[in-house]
Design a protein around this motif. Structure first.
Motif, PDB file in Angstrom:
ATOM      1  N   VAL A   8       0.858  -1.187   0.000  1.00  0.00           N
ATOM      2  CA  VAL A   8       0.000   0.000   0.000  1.00  0.00           C
ATOM      3  C   VAL A   8       0.891   1.233   0.000  1.00  0.00           C
ATOM      4  N   PHE A  37      -3.009  -6.143   8.233  1.00  0.00           N
ATOM      5  CA  PHE A  37      -2.318  -4.940   7.723  1.00  0.00           C
ATOM      6  C   PHE A  37      -1.243  -4.508   8.707  1.00  0.00           C
ATOM      7  N   ILE A  52      -3.540   5.935   7.218  1.00  0.00           N
ATOM      8  CA  ILE A  52      -4.452   5.646   6.107  1.00  0.00           C
ATOM      9  C   ILE A  52      -5.897   5.847   6.562  1.00  0.00           C
ATOM     10  N   PHE A  72     -10.559  -6.604   3.845  1.00  0.00           N
ATOM     11  CA  PHE A  72      -9.902  -5.336   3.481  1.00  0.00           C
ATOM     12  C   PHE A  72     -10.302  -4.227   4.452  1.00  0.00           C
ATOM     13  N   ILE A  76      -8.766   0.997   2.301  1.00  0.00           N
ATOM     14  CA  ILE A  76      -8.129   0.408   1.117  1.00  0.00           C
ATOM     15  C   ILE A  76      -9.198   0.028   0.088  1.00  0.00           C
ATOM     16  N   SER A  79     -10.361   2.386  -2.574  1.00  0.00           N
ATOM     17  CA  SER A  79      -9.594   2.562  -3.810  1.00  0.00           C
ATOM     18  C   SER A  79     -10.071   1.613  -4.902  1.00  0.00           C
ATOM     19  N   ILE A 103      -8.156  -3.508  -7.594  1.00  0.00           N
ATOM     20  CA  ILE A 103      -7.392  -2.478  -6.880  1.00  0.00           C
ATOM     21  C   ILE A 103      -6.005  -2.331  -7.506  1.00  0.00           C
ATOM     22  N   LEU A 114      -4.064   6.806  -2.291  1.00  0.00           N
ATOM     23  CA  LEU A 114      -3.344   5.533  -2.208  1.00  0.00           C
ATOM     24  C   LEU A 114      -3.009   4.982  -3.597  1.00  0.00           C
ATOM     25  N   PHE A 116      -1.079   1.028  -5.324  1.00  0.00           N
ATOM     26  CA  PHE A 116      -0.803  -0.359  -4.918  1.00  0.00           C
ATOM     27  C   PHE A 116       0.185  -1.051  -5.842  1.00  0.00           C
TER      28      PHE A 116
END
Ligand SMILES: Nc1ncnc2c1ncn2[C@@H]1O[C@H](COP(=O)(O)OP(=O)(O)OP(=O)(O)O)[C@@H](O)[C@H]1O
Ligand SMILES: [Mg+2]
Length: 413
Positions: A8, A37, A52, A72, A76, A79, A103, A114, A116
């Protein structure tokens, strides 16, 4: 961790290059998906690091785990593209593993700040495309909806990055980034929905609501509604990003939410102070709830409200967006996000939760009456100014009726 690991990245305020903030792994357990995470040590050591999500993921060492939303964290998942973006990605590269595969299709238009990748050393690759005219984009969007072949460069340009079901894409115009919202084959045929969105957003502004700026472009006799992005700013030809959190992320930041699972305006308001939102933002949310009832914007779901990063741990209520009246005729309308205590768009029910928005009953009533009055007196002029004609006004006039008084008992479904 498994090969499913997602790195991330975040564009810190003012930066043009993202840095790794942390990583997310999602494993399948007997009980369902489990997400883990962790923030990176280097990121945590930065003085300018921002969380975040300051409530669900405050900056600290150690692992966070998630069992809702496919494992998730909400921030996140924000996104991830939604119905339209998914459709465009599938036309480009076929079906993906949801949500990870979608994503990972980084697009410069994704919501917030963000990005990835699948490795810490592998920077996110953004899918930029050539520039096209609005006319070419509109035609291509119609071709996607009709399942006709579309050139892959055009498909890339149609990827909005953000969510939402309507056909749309991002464009840069007048030193700003805009979401261009196109007509859809699923639209109510009696009226132009993009123009209806523009006019209603103007009406919201007249009622004192902070709405995203909109304008209409006529392309080959069709209307396209441009909505100025509040999470992008262009300075010296560089696009800056601001972090964004949907109301869904705010709800899922509460571990107890899963048991309730009812997104409501009052809950959003009660949680807003944890994100640094002020009383003024909570009062603004009340006005939006009232306005949405007044204009029958019943599709006011948890992804149609959000918070925008200000600094550090502080977020504010993002400008209002995606406000479109339903033309269905009902005595009482019920909304996607729970209004008041019962869900009914009535005065008694709106007032029932005044305290959650830092209003007392009389103050809440005054706000409702002010919005009702402004809509009643102003909607015709706003709709004419937005380019609608007499017949269009007749099509929508039933929307702007005074709200039913209601009573707590009769409002219950
Ligand atoms: N002005 C804006 N600035 C930044 N992001 C925005 C803006 N307007 C919308 N978004 C983001 O884009 C997403 C899709 O936009 P929008 O809700 O207008 O599309 P839609 O297709 O009409 O949605 P829905 O599926 O709810 O009908 C929103 O959920 C929000 O995350
Ligand atoms: Mg929406």
């Amino acid at each position: 961790m498994t090969s499913d690991e997602l790195f991330v990245w975040i564009y810190l305020p003012g930066d043009q290059t993202p840095v790794v903030a942390g990583r997310l792994g999602v494993s399948q357990t007997a009980a369902g998906k489990l997400g883990h995470f962790t923030y990176g040590r280097t990121y945590l050591a930065r003085k300018d690091a921002i969380p975040i999500d300051p409530v669900a993921l405050p900056l600290k060492k150690g692992e966070y785990t998630f069992t809702s939303l496919s494992g998730f964290p909400g921030a996140i998942l924000d996104s991830c593209p939604d119905r339209w973006g998914v459709k465009v990605i599938e036309r480009l590269v076929g079906q993906q593993d949801y949500p990870r595969g979608y994503i990972l299709r980084n697009d410069p238009g994704r919501a917030g700040a963000l990005a990835f990748s699948t490795g810490a050393k592998e920077a996110p690759q953004e899918q930029s495309s050539r520039e096209f005219s609005l006319e070419q984009l509109l035609t291509a969007a119609e071709d996607v909806e009709a399942n006709r072949p579309v050139d892959s460069e055009l498909l890339k340009a149609l990827h909005p990055g953000t969510g939402g079901a309507r056909p749309k894409c991002n464009i840069v115009e007048n030193n700003a980034v805009w979401i261009a919202k196109f007509p859809s084959i699923d639209d109510e045929p009696l009226i132009s929905i993009p123009r209806l969105e523009h006019a209603t957003m103007q009406l919201g502004r007249l009622c004192g609501i902070s709405t995203a700026e909109t304008c209409i472009r006529e392309v080959n006799g069709r209307d396209v509604c441009l909505v100025r992005r509040f999470d992008r700013q262009i300075d010296n030809d560089q696009i800056h990003r601001r972090a964004f959190l949907s109301a869904r992320s705010v709800f899922y930041a509460d571990p107890a939410y899963v048991a309730v699972s009812t997104p409501s305006y009052a809950r959003l308001s009660r949680w807003m102070p944890r994100y640094g939102c002020t009383e003024a933002h909570r009062k603004e949310l009340f006005r939006r709830m009232v306005f949405n009832c007044m204009v029958k914007n019943v599709d006011d779901h948890e992804l149609n409200h959000g918070l925008l990063h200000v600094r550090g741990d502080t977020f504010e209520l993002a400008p209002a967006y995606d406000i479109v009246p339903s033309l269905k005729r009902h005595a009482i309308h019920y909304h996607a996000m729970l209004v008041g205590e019962s869900g009914a768009g009535t005065i008694a029910n709106l007032v029932s939760v005044a305290e959650a928005f830092t209003f007392n009953r009389d103050e809440a009533l005054a706000v409702i009456h002010q919005i009702q009055q402004t809509v009643k007196e102003g909607w015709r002029d706003v709709f004419y100014a937005a380019g609608f004609g007499d017949e269009d006004l007749r099509t929508v006039e039933h929307v702007f009726q005074t709200l039913p008084e209601g009573s707590e008992l009769s409002d219950r479904r």
